[in-house]
Design a protein around this motif. Structure first.
Motif, PDB file in Angstrom:
ATOM      1  N   UNK A 158     -10.680   7.902  -4.663  1.00  0.00           N
ATOM      2  CA  UNK A 158     -11.371   6.632  -4.512  1.00  0.00           C
ATOM      3  C   UNK A 158     -11.619   6.298  -3.052  1.00  0.00           C
ATOM      4  N   UNK A 159     -12.598   5.424  -2.795  1.00  0.00           N
ATOM      5  CA  UNK A 159     -12.914   5.036  -1.423  1.00  0.00           C
ATOM      6  C   UNK A 159     -11.791   4.211  -0.817  1.00  0.00           C
ATOM      7  N   UNK A 160     -11.728   4.151   0.509  1.00  0.00           N
ATOM      8  CA  UNK A 160     -10.700   3.323   1.157  1.00  0.00           C
ATOM      9  C   UNK A 160     -10.924   1.841   0.871  1.00  0.00           C
ATOM     10  N   UNK A 161      -9.843   1.086   0.991  1.00  0.00           N
ATOM     11  CA  UNK A 161      -9.867  -0.350   0.718  1.00  0.00           C
ATOM     12  C   UNK A 161      -9.898  -1.105   2.043  1.00  0.00           C
ATOM     13  N   UNK A 213     -11.155  -3.727  11.202  1.00  0.00           N
ATOM     14  CA  UNK A 213     -10.520  -4.355  10.054  1.00  0.00           C
ATOM     15  C   UNK A 213      -9.040  -4.541  10.344  1.00  0.00           C
ATOM     16  N   UNK A 214      -8.454  -5.596   9.800  1.00  0.00           N
ATOM     17  CA  UNK A 214      -7.010  -5.772   9.959  1.00  0.00           C
ATOM     18  C   UNK A 214      -6.255  -4.588   9.359  1.00  0.00           C
ATOM     19  N   UNK A 215      -6.708  -4.125   8.209  1.00  0.00           N
ATOM     20  CA  UNK A 215      -6.106  -2.957   7.569  1.00  0.00           C
ATOM     21  C   UNK A 215      -7.180  -2.191   6.824  1.00  0.00           C
ATOM     22  N   UNK A 216      -7.048  -0.874   6.843  1.00  0.00           N
ATOM     23  CA  UNK A 216      -7.813  -0.033   5.929  1.00  0.00           C
ATOM     24  C   UNK A 216      -6.799   0.822   5.186  1.00  0.00           C
ATOM     25  N   UNK A 217      -6.895   0.820   3.872  1.00  0.00           N
ATOM     26  CA  UNK A 217      -5.934   1.523   3.030  1.00  0.00           C
ATOM     27  C   UNK A 217      -6.590   2.775   2.468  1.00  0.00           C
ATOM     28  N   UNK A 218      -6.051   3.926   2.834  1.00  0.00           N
ATOM     29  CA  UNK A 218      -6.613   5.207   2.406  1.00  0.00           C
ATOM     30  C   UNK A 218      -5.854   5.736   1.199  1.00  0.00           C
ATOM     31  N   UNK A 263     -20.852  -3.642   0.316  1.00  0.00           N
ATOM     32  CA  UNK A 263     -22.178  -3.063   0.127  1.00  0.00           C
ATOM     33  C   UNK A 263     -22.131  -1.542   0.197  1.00  0.00           C
ATOM     34  N   UNK A 264     -21.166  -0.995   0.909  1.00  0.00           N
ATOM     35  CA  UNK A 264     -21.004   0.460   0.976  1.00  0.00           C
ATOM     36  C   UNK A 264     -20.267   1.008  -0.247  1.00  0.00           C
ATOM     37  N   UNK A 265     -19.834   0.132  -1.132  1.00  0.00           N
ATOM     38  CA  UNK A 265     -19.125   0.582  -2.316  1.00  0.00           C
ATOM     39  C   UNK A 265     -17.627   0.672  -2.150  1.00  0.00           C
ATOM     40  N   UNK A 266     -17.086   0.038  -1.090  1.00  0.00           N
ATOM     41  CA  UNK A 266     -15.651   0.044  -0.856  1.00  0.00           C
ATOM     42  C   UNK A 266     -15.018  -1.222  -1.427  1.00  0.00           C
ATOM     43  N   UNK A 267     -13.884  -1.138  -2.104  1.00  0.00           N
ATOM     44  CA  UNK A 267     -13.161  -2.352  -2.493  1.00  0.00           C
ATOM     45  C   UNK A 267     -12.824  -3.167  -1.241  1.00  0.00           C
ATOM     46  N   UNK A 285       0.828  -1.201   0.000  1.00  0.00           N
ATOM     47  CA  UNK A 285       0.000   0.000   0.000  1.00  0.00           C
ATOM     48  C   UNK A 285       0.870   1.261   0.000  1.00  0.00           C
ATOM     49  N   UNK A 286       1.878   1.276   0.842  1.00  0.00           N
ATOM     50  CA  UNK A 286       2.752   2.442   0.915  1.00  0.00           C
ATOM     51  C   UNK A 286       3.500   2.662  -0.396  1.00  0.00           C
ATOM     52  N   UNK A 287       3.907   1.572  -1.062  1.00  0.00           N
ATOM     53  CA  UNK A 287       4.573   1.700  -2.358  1.00  0.00           C
ATOM     54  C   UNK A 287       3.622   2.264  -3.411  1.00  0.00           C
ATOM     55  N   UNK A 288       2.320   2.099  -3.194  1.00  0.00           N
ATOM     56  CA  UNK A 288       1.314   2.629  -4.112  1.00  0.00           C
ATOM     57  C   UNK A 288       0.930   4.064  -3.774  1.00  0.00           C
ATOM     58  N   UNK A 289       1.528   4.602  -2.706  1.00  0.00           N
ATOM     59  CA  UNK A 289       1.214   5.963  -2.295  1.00  0.00           C
ATOM     60  C   UNK A 289       0.007   6.077  -1.391  1.00  0.00           C
ATOM     61  N   UNK A 290      -0.398   4.979  -0.770  1.00  0.00           N
ATOM     62  CA  UNK A 290      -1.554   4.977   0.112  1.00  0.00           C
ATOM     63  C   UNK A 290      -1.117   4.930   1.571  1.00  0.00           C
TER      64      UNK A 290
END
Length: 207
Positions: free
Chosen positions: A95-98, A86-91, A119-123, A48-53
């Motif tokens: 786009x919405x958080x993962x 959640x174990x992780x949430x990626x911001x 259901x909330x539209x989050x990946x 995630x960090x390598x992706x800039x999140x």
């Protein structure tokens, strides 16, 4: 990821994570279950960090359905619980958080938490490692299976370098009807939280 539905994005993200783990030859040897889960969690956070999140551990999440008081033997409990994580949430900046759950087994609350996030539209990504896959994948969720092996007592887990063949399973798209129903139930849940918060303090419930 323009023009992707949340379900498509979940699958695409699972493939990106698999490619990252394969390229970095992610593996481990002779770890306890807790250590192995932590090792995988750290690897996902680095991706995630390598992706800039921004990756957040133990991120609060709310179930869509309001909790109901249940009885079990000599105890009472809320189902689903008021608080969950959640174990992780990626911001991300766009786009919405993962939502990410990482588990060695199918037992637990990952299916329900990821279902509600989808259901909330989050990946929603479910990283399942080691054991046999039994649980169905909820609509909107993508599951990446990382097979491993274990020793007998004392139990230790090992994982060979991740290959691009690591299986990805998806639960299909979230229907518009399910999404609309979830939005309504989510509002009812928020109203129920406000109602309960306004009540006088109750005797402590044994959970």
């Amino acid at each position: 990821m323009p023009n992707l539905t949340p379900a498509d994005e979940s699958e695409s993200l699972a493939a990106e994570l698999r490619a990252h783990l394969s390229a970095t030859r992610f593996s481990f040897d002779e770890l306890t279950g807790k250590q192995a889960t932590r090792r995988i969690t750290d690897a996902v956070a680095r991706w995630a960090q390598a992706s800039g999140w921004r990756a957040v551990d133990e991120a609060p999440v709310r179930y869509i359905d309001p909790p109901q008081m249940r009885s079990g033997g000599c105890t009472t409990y809320w189902e689903p619980p008021w608080a969950a994580y959640l174990d992780l949430r990626l911001f991300r900046d766009t786009g919405p958080p993962i939502a990410v759950e990482i588990d060695r087994e199918d037992f637990g609350t990952a299916v329900d938490k990821l279902r509600d996030e989808a259901l909330r539209g989050h990946p929603a990504l479910w990283i399942r490692w080691h054991g046999t896959l039994r649980a169905e994948v909820a609509p909107g969720v993508a599951r990446l299976h990382l097979p491993g092996r274990s020793t007998r007592s004392p139990v230790r887990y090992s994982m060979a370098p991740v290959a691009t063949a690591a299986a990805i399973t998806t639960g299909g798209p979230v229907t518009p009807e399910a999404r609309a129903d979830a939005v309504l139930r989510d509002k009812l849940r928020a109203s129920e939280e406000e109602r309960v918060a306004a009540l006088p303090p109750q005797p402590r419930v044994v959970r």
